[in-house]
Each structure stands twice: as structure tokens, then as C-alpha cells.
Design a protein around this motif. Structure first.
Motif, PDB file in Angstrom:
ATOM      1  N   ASN A 144       0.801  -1.215   0.000  1.00 21.00           N
ATOM      2  CA  ASN A 144       0.000   0.000   0.000  1.00 21.00           C
ATOM      3  C   ASN A 144       0.838   1.271   0.000  1.00 21.00           C
ATOM      4  O   ASN A 144       0.291   2.368   0.090  1.00 21.00           O
ATOM      5  CB  ASN A 144      -0.958  -0.005   1.204  1.00 21.00           C
ATOM      6  CG  ASN A 144      -2.046  -1.019   1.040  1.00 21.00           C
ATOM      7  OD1 ASN A 144      -2.905  -0.881   0.183  1.00 21.00           O
ATOM      8  ND2 ASN A 144      -1.998  -2.079   1.837  1.00 21.00           N
ATOM      9  N   ASN A 145       2.149   1.142  -0.135  1.00 28.91           N
ATOM     10  CA  ASN A 145       3.033   2.304  -0.115  1.00 28.91           C
ATOM     11  C   ASN A 145       2.591   3.376  -1.111  1.00 28.91           C
ATOM     12  O   ASN A 145       2.598   4.562  -0.800  1.00 28.91           O
ATOM     13  CB  ASN A 145       4.474   1.874  -0.404  1.00 28.91           C
ATOM     14  CG  ASN A 145       5.452   3.013  -0.273  1.00 28.91           C
ATOM     15  OD1 ASN A 145       5.524   3.687   0.749  1.00 28.91           O
ATOM     16  ND2 ASN A 145       6.226   3.240  -1.327  1.00 28.91           N
ATOM     17  N   HIS A 146       2.164   2.963  -2.283  1.00 29.64           N
ATOM     18  CA  HIS A 146       1.774   3.909  -3.335  1.00 29.64           C
ATOM     19  C   HIS A 146       0.549   4.740  -2.957  1.00 29.64           C
ATOM     20  O   HIS A 146       0.287   5.773  -3.558  1.00 29.64           O
ATOM     21  CB  HIS A 146       1.514   3.162  -4.648  1.00 29.64           C
ATOM     22  CG  HIS A 146       0.304   2.279  -4.604  1.00 29.64           C
ATOM     23  ND1 HIS A 146       0.303   1.060  -3.942  1.00 29.64           N
ATOM     24  CD2 HIS A 146      -0.942   2.453  -5.107  1.00 29.64           C
ATOM     25  CE1 HIS A 146      -0.907   0.515  -4.059  1.00 29.64           C
ATOM     26  NE2 HIS A 146      -1.673   1.336  -4.755  1.00 29.64           N
ATOM     27  N   GLN A 147      -0.196   4.320  -1.944  1.00 27.36           N
ATOM     28  CA  GLN A 147      -1.396   5.044  -1.541  1.00 27.36           C
ATOM     29  C   GLN A 147      -1.124   6.087  -0.461  1.00 27.36           C
ATOM     30  O   GLN A 147      -2.013   6.843  -0.087  1.00 27.36           O
ATOM     31  CB  GLN A 147      -2.459   4.058  -1.051  1.00 27.36           C
ATOM     32  CG  GLN A 147      -2.886   3.095  -2.156  1.00 27.36           C
ATOM     33  CD  GLN A 147      -4.065   2.265  -1.755  1.00 27.36           C
ATOM     34  OE1 GLN A 147      -5.170   2.789  -1.663  1.00 27.36           O
ATOM     35  NE2 GLN A 147      -3.830   0.993  -1.518  1.00 27.36           N
ATOM     36  N   SER A 148       0.105   6.137   0.016  1.00 24.33           N
ATOM     37  CA  SER A 148       0.463   7.062   1.081  1.00 24.33           C
ATOM     38  C   SER A 148       0.613   8.480   0.542  1.00 24.33           C
ATOM     39  O   SER A 148       1.037   8.679  -0.595  1.00 24.33           O
ATOM     40  CB  SER A 148       1.784   6.618   1.709  1.00 24.33           C
ATOM     41  OG  SER A 148       2.227   7.560   2.658  1.00 24.33           O
ATOM     42  N   PRO A 151       4.869   8.486   0.488  1.00 24.14           N
ATOM     43  CA  PRO A 151       5.354   7.107   0.362  1.00 24.14           C
ATOM     44  C   PRO A 151       6.851   6.994   0.606  1.00 24.14           C
ATOM     45  O   PRO A 151       7.595   7.958   0.435  1.00 24.14           O
ATOM     46  CB  PRO A 151       5.015   6.748  -1.086  1.00 24.14           C
ATOM     47  CG  PRO A 151       4.928   8.052  -1.795  1.00 24.14           C
ATOM     48  CD  PRO A 151       4.467   9.059  -0.783  1.00 24.14           C
ATOM     49  N   VAL A 153      10.311   6.280  -0.506  1.00 24.04           N
ATOM     50  CA  VAL A 153      10.945   6.385  -1.811  1.00 24.04           C
ATOM     51  C   VAL A 153      12.418   6.076  -1.639  1.00 24.04           C
ATOM     52  O   VAL A 153      13.203   6.956  -1.276  1.00 24.04           O
ATOM     53  CB  VAL A 153      10.769   7.792  -2.433  1.00 24.04           C
ATOM     54  CG1 VAL A 153      11.413   7.863  -3.802  1.00 24.04           C
ATOM     55  CG2 VAL A 153       9.310   8.198  -2.486  1.00 24.04           C
TER      56      VAL A 153
END
Length: 160
Positions: A144-148, A151, A153
Motif C-alpha cells: 500500500n506504499n503507493h497510496q500514502s 510514500p 521512496v
């Protein structure tokens, strides 16, 4: 107008449970570390320990915080004498960050408190339960990192 019906009770909703878990973790963090550092300051210092000389934007990505928060935290840590910020000669708009000896000493001092925090969080877990929980928590964060809003990086230099 009819009363709304919850699809699932509040106390079993993942978002609510994650918020409560973070609230509990932050409370134990403050119990154990007192005024040494906030959770975000601690994260920033840990990132700088493993990635000395990175810029504030890379720091933000590695700590999974937004760039304005990274800049303000870095300024506060500089005021406390825990890190240095210097202008990047290759990009004068960027700041290069380094831990000071005092910043390194704080991380050493925090080690026992972080170990106590870890033990307190998992005191009612078996070793197997802790391992499964941590594996699943890592997976939850990774997928779910992309939804933060901020995120994680990894920098090309940093990896994961």
C-alpha cells in the motif's frame, strides 16, 4: 431518514485498528524516550545514520514524510545540535544532512529505550505471533506504499 448501518463494527475496521495501534506505539515511544526525540525525529536520525550526506528530499523519501516536514524536522534537529545542514554545491537549493557526534550519541542512548518499546508492544505475543504479525505488517505497508501521502521512496544509493 433512517439510521445508517455500519457494514462492520468500528472496533474491527482495519483503519480504526491501525490508528489505535499507532496511538499505542506513540504513547509507549514517549514513555520510553521521554523528551530525547519524537518518533519522526528518531526516524530522521536513523535514516541519516544509514545514509550520511543525503539531501532533504531523499531524507523525506526514506523516512516516508513529506518534504516540508523533513525540512522543519531537520531545522529543529540542527538547532538541537543533532545534525548539520549545508548547502549542496551541486544544487544550491538543496541541503546536505549529516549526523553530529551528539546525534550519534542520542541514537546510542535511545537503543535501550527502543528495545523496551519493542518488548512492551509484543509482551503478550509469542515469538511466532510476533514474527507473523511483523511479516504481515511489512506486507501491508509495502503493498500500500503507493497510496500514502508520503510514500517510502528508496534512493538509488539507499536501496531497501
Amino acid at each position: 431518514m433512517s439510521d445508517p448501518v455500519l457494514r462492520e463494527p468500528l472496533y474491527v475496521q482495519p483503519g480504526h485498528l491501525l490508528r489505535r495501534a499507532q496511538q499505542i506505539s506513540a504513547s509507549i515511544f514517549h514513555d520510553e524516550l521521554g523528551t530525547l526525540a519524537t518518533p519522526i525525529q528518531y526516524a530522521v536520525l536513523c535514516v541519516l545514520l544509514t545514509h550520511p550526506g543525503i539531501d532533504q528530499v531523499s531524507l523525506a523519501g526514506l523516512a516516508a514524510i513529506d518534504t516540508s516536514t523533513a525540512a522543519s524536522v531537520a531545522m529543529r534537529l540542527e538547532e538541537k545540535g543533532l545534525l548539520t545542514r549545508r548547502v549542496d554545491p551541486a544544487n544550491r537549493r538543496q541541503r546536505i544532512l549529516e549526523l553530529t557526534a551528539q546525534g550519534r550519541a542520542l541514537l546510542v542512548e535511545a537503543n535501550d529505550a527502543i528495545e523496551r518499546l519493542h518488548r512492551r508492544i509484543f509482551e503478550k505475543f509469542t515469538a511466532d505471533e510476533e514474527a507473523v504479525f511483523m511479516d504481515l505488517l511489512q506486507k501491508l505497508v509495502d503493498v500500500n506504499n503507493h497510496q500514502s501521502r508520503a510514500p517510502l521512496v528508496p534512493t538509488p544509493r539507499a536501496g531497501r
